[in-house]
Design an enzyme around this catalytic site. Structure first.
Site, PDB file in Angstrom:
ATOM      1  N   GLY A  21     -22.896  30.214  -3.394  1.00 32.29           N
ATOM      2  CA  GLY A  21     -24.210  29.577  -3.303  1.00 32.29           C
ATOM      3  C   GLY A  21     -24.847  29.573  -1.926  1.00 32.29           C
ATOM      4  O   GLY A  21     -25.749  28.778  -1.664  1.00 32.29           O
ATOM      5  N   ASN A  23     -26.929  31.702  -0.620  1.00 34.25           N
ATOM      6  CA  ASN A  23     -28.357  32.025  -0.688  1.00 34.25           C
ATOM      7  C   ASN A  23     -29.164  30.832  -1.190  1.00 34.25           C
ATOM      8  O   ASN A  23     -30.249  30.541  -0.672  1.00 34.25           O
ATOM      9  CB  ASN A  23     -28.592  33.253  -1.571  1.00 34.25           C
ATOM     10  CG  ASN A  23     -28.391  34.536  -0.790  1.00 34.25           C
ATOM     11  OD1 ASN A  23     -29.213  34.902   0.039  1.00 34.25           O
ATOM     12  ND2 ASN A  23     -27.267  35.197  -1.032  1.00 34.25           N
ATOM     13  N   ARG A  74     -24.124  36.342 -25.414  1.00 31.42           N
ATOM     14  CA  ARG A  74     -25.134  36.298 -24.352  1.00 31.42           C
ATOM     15  C   ARG A  74     -26.418  35.601 -24.807  1.00 31.42           C
ATOM     16  O   ARG A  74     -26.993  34.789 -24.089  1.00 31.42           O
ATOM     17  CB  ARG A  74     -25.443  37.729 -23.896  1.00 31.42           C
ATOM     18  CG  ARG A  74     -26.214  37.803 -22.590  1.00 31.42           C
ATOM     19  CD  ARG A  74     -26.439  39.249 -22.158  1.00 31.42           C
ATOM     20  NE  ARG A  74     -25.234  40.044 -22.128  1.00 31.42           N
ATOM     21  CZ  ARG A  74     -24.300  39.951 -21.173  1.00 31.42           C
ATOM     22  NH1 ARG A  74     -24.474  39.127 -20.170  1.00 31.42           N
ATOM     23  NH2 ARG A  74     -23.227  40.700 -21.223  1.00 31.42           N
ATOM     24  N   ARG A 100     -23.899  37.379 -14.146  1.00 31.96           N
ATOM     25  CA  ARG A 100     -23.944  37.663 -15.575  1.00 31.96           C
ATOM     26  C   ARG A 100     -25.269  38.352 -15.872  1.00 31.96           C
ATOM     27  O   ARG A 100     -26.321  37.918 -15.368  1.00 31.96           O
ATOM     28  CB  ARG A 100     -23.827  36.351 -16.348  1.00 31.96           C
ATOM     29  CG  ARG A 100     -23.586  36.544 -17.824  1.00 31.96           C
ATOM     30  CD  ARG A 100     -23.149  35.230 -18.430  1.00 31.96           C
ATOM     31  NE  ARG A 100     -23.417  35.202 -19.851  1.00 31.96           N
ATOM     32  CZ  ARG A 100     -22.502  35.474 -20.782  1.00 31.96           C
ATOM     33  NH1 ARG A 100     -21.274  35.769 -20.432  1.00 31.96           N
ATOM     34  NH2 ARG A 100     -22.814  35.436 -22.061  1.00 31.96           N
ATOM     35  N   LEU A 102     -28.598  39.268 -17.745  1.00 29.07           N
ATOM     36  CA  LEU A 102     -29.513  38.468 -18.564  1.00 29.07           C
ATOM     37  C   LEU A 102     -29.876  39.242 -19.826  1.00 29.07           C
ATOM     38  O   LEU A 102     -30.008  40.467 -19.802  1.00 29.07           O
ATOM     39  CB  LEU A 102     -30.784  38.167 -17.766  1.00 29.07           C
ATOM     40  CG  LEU A 102     -30.587  37.337 -16.492  1.00 29.07           C
ATOM     41  CD1 LEU A 102     -31.920  37.211 -15.752  1.00 29.07           C
ATOM     42  CD2 LEU A 102     -30.038  35.953 -16.822  1.00 29.07           C
ATOM     43  N   HIS A 118     -29.921  41.387  -3.870  1.00 30.85           N
ATOM     44  CA  HIS A 118     -28.798  42.323  -3.990  1.00 30.85           C
ATOM     45  C   HIS A 118     -28.435  42.821  -2.596  1.00 30.85           C
ATOM     46  O   HIS A 118     -29.327  43.170  -1.820  1.00 30.85           O
ATOM     47  CB  HIS A 118     -29.183  43.495  -4.902  1.00 30.85           C
ATOM     48  CG  HIS A 118     -28.047  44.422  -5.145  1.00 30.85           C
ATOM     49  ND1 HIS A 118     -26.989  44.099  -5.970  1.00 30.85           N
ATOM     50  CD2 HIS A 118     -27.773  45.656  -4.637  1.00 30.85           C
ATOM     51  CE1 HIS A 118     -26.115  45.096  -5.971  1.00 30.85           C
ATOM     52  NE2 HIS A 118     -26.569  46.050  -5.168  1.00 30.85           N
ATOM     53  N   GLU A 151     -35.084  44.565 -17.357  1.00 27.72           N
ATOM     54  CA  GLU A 151     -33.937  44.650 -18.281  1.00 27.72           C
ATOM     55  C   GLU A 151     -32.820  45.559 -17.773  1.00 27.72           C
ATOM     56  O   GLU A 151     -31.750  45.609 -18.379  1.00 27.72           O
ATOM     57  CB  GLU A 151     -34.400  45.048 -19.698  1.00 27.72           C
ATOM     58  CG  GLU A 151     -35.196  46.311 -19.809  1.00 27.72           C
ATOM     59  CD  GLU A 151     -36.669  46.145 -19.409  1.00 27.72           C
ATOM     60  OE1 GLU A 151     -37.395  47.133 -19.541  1.00 27.72           O
ATOM     61  OE2 GLU A 151     -37.090  45.073 -18.928  1.00 27.72           O
ATOM     62  N   ASP A 154     -30.157  45.532 -11.412  1.00 29.08           N
ATOM     63  CA  ASP A 154     -30.589  45.690 -10.010  1.00 29.08           C
ATOM     64  C   ASP A 154     -31.731  46.704  -9.899  1.00 29.08           C
ATOM     65  O   ASP A 154     -31.696  47.631  -9.083  1.00 29.08           O
ATOM     66  CB  ASP A 154     -29.397  46.125  -9.127  1.00 29.08           C
ATOM     67  CG  ASP A 154     -28.284  45.090  -9.136  1.00 29.08           C
ATOM     68  OD1 ASP A 154     -28.582  43.881  -9.261  1.00 29.08           O
ATOM     69  OD2 ASP A 154     -27.107  45.492  -9.026  1.00 29.08           O
ATOM     70  N   GLU A 183     -29.798  38.419   4.139  1.00 27.69           N
ATOM     71  CA  GLU A 183     -30.121  37.902   2.804  1.00 27.69           C
ATOM     72  C   GLU A 183     -30.766  36.524   2.904  1.00 27.69           C
ATOM     73  O   GLU A 183     -31.733  36.207   2.212  1.00 27.69           O
ATOM     74  CB  GLU A 183     -28.859  37.804   1.934  1.00 27.69           C
ATOM     75  CG  GLU A 183     -28.258  39.140   1.560  1.00 27.69           C
ATOM     76  CD  GLU A 183     -27.090  38.969   0.591  1.00 27.69           C
ATOM     77  OE1 GLU A 183     -27.190  38.164  -0.348  1.00 27.69           O
ATOM     78  OE2 GLU A 183     -26.063  39.650   0.788  1.00 27.69           O
TER      79      GLU A 183
HETATM   80  C1  GRF Z   1     -24.890  37.794  -2.412  1.00 31.17           C
HETATM   81  O1  GRF Z   1     -24.334  38.822  -1.649  1.00 31.17           O
HETATM   82  C2  GRF Z   1     -26.015  38.306  -3.263  1.00 31.17           C
HETATM   83  O2  GRF Z   1     -26.721  39.356  -2.653  1.00 31.17           O
HETATM   84  C3  GRF Z   1     -25.303  38.821  -4.484  1.00 31.17           C
HETATM   85  O3  GRF Z   1     -24.268  37.893  -4.699  1.00 31.17           O
HETATM   86  C4  GRF Z   1     -23.920  37.277  -3.461  1.00 31.17           C
HETATM   87  C5  GRF Z   1     -24.055  35.813  -3.664  1.00 31.17           C
HETATM   88  O4  GRF Z   1     -23.649  35.100  -2.522  1.00 31.17           O
HETATM   89  N1  GRF Z   1     -26.203  38.946  -5.608  1.00 31.17           N
HETATM   90  P1  GRF Z   1     -23.966  33.558  -2.439  1.00 31.17           P
HETATM   91  O5  GRF Z   1     -23.323  32.916  -3.667  1.00 31.17           O
HETATM   92  O6  GRF Z   1     -25.446  33.364  -2.412  1.00 31.17           O
HETATM   93  O7  GRF Z   1     -23.292  33.103  -1.173  1.00 31.17           O
END
Ligand code: GRF
Length: 212
Positions: A21, A23, A74, A100, A102, A118, A151, A154, A183
């Site tokens: 978490g 980000n 799903r 996961r 979507l 990503h 859909e 990435d 990020e």
């Molecule tokens: C990040 O590297 C993000 O780019 C990818 O998953 C990772 C998540 O990291 N989609 P965090 O849980 O936000 O630390």
């Protein structure tokens, strides 16, 4: 089409995560520090019970929800997410390490209202372990991408990317750490751009609208 922001009403984010978490926490910190005016976190949802990001959200006093996805179809799991996000009046869904795929139904429920981050310069290295993939390939420039979710994995229209050089001294771990710093800047910047609403999506292209 972009969002049509209402200056009187904050844009409400629904965060989906599965793990650490960081980000999410960067977005939450930037909101607290006033760097995302008129944006608020409506709810943080995890599909993993012991995700550190979920307990961090609770510690911050944010509304949280847990829908364990393991072994569930799903479409059923995503239906729960959709109704939770609607209950919290979420405007924009932010995937922040949500591990996961979507369902098409979920994507249709929030058209051009789902963002993902990503850790590669897409379209290079989609999927898992993108930083390791980039390192092993021997690229000289790496980075991260924030994009709308469609859909395909990435794949949706790119809002922004941040690039860094791969250093001679890097290994995959140090490269991942330096990408993560980018990020944390990129996701807030992308949310800010979407919240501002001055953009259009033309085909795959995210285009900032000229302001008069
Ligand atoms: C990040 O590297 C993000 O780019 C990818 O998953 C990772 C998540 O990291 N989609 P965090 O849980 O936000 O630390």
């Amino acid at each position: 089409m972009g969002t049509t922001p209402n200056p009187n009403q904050p844009l409400r984010l629904g965060i989906l995560l599965s793990g650490r978490g960081s980000n999410f926490l960067a977005i939450a910190r930037n909101i607290r520090e006033g760097k995302l005016p008129n944006v608020e976190i409506a709810v943080v949802i995890s599909n993993v019970a012991d995700a550190p990001g979920l307990s961090a959200a609770k510690d911050l006093g944010l509304p949280t929800a847990l829908y364990v996805s393991k072994a569930r179809p799903r479409a059923d799991h995503d239906a729960d997410l959709i109704s939770c996000l609607r209950d919290y009046n979420v405007d924009l869904v932010c995937l922040a390490g949500y591990m996961r795929l979507l369902s098409p139904g979920f994507i249709a429920a929030f058209p051009n209202r789902i963002l993902n981050i990503h850790p590669s310069l897409l379209p290079a290295f989609p999927g898992l372990d993108a930083q390791q993939q980039a390192f092993d390939y021997g690229v000289k420039v790496a980075g991260c991408t924030v994009h709308f979710v469609d859909e395909h994995l990435d794949h949706g229209a790119i809002i922004l990317q941040r690039a860094i050089p791969v250093l001679e001294s890097d290994d995959a771990h140090s490269l991942s750490e330096r990408i993560l710093v980018e990020e944390h800047i990129a996701y807030t910047e992308a949310v800010s751009r979407v919240a501002g609403g001055e953009y259009e999506i033309q085909g795959r292209r995210y285009i900032k609208r000229a302001t008069a």
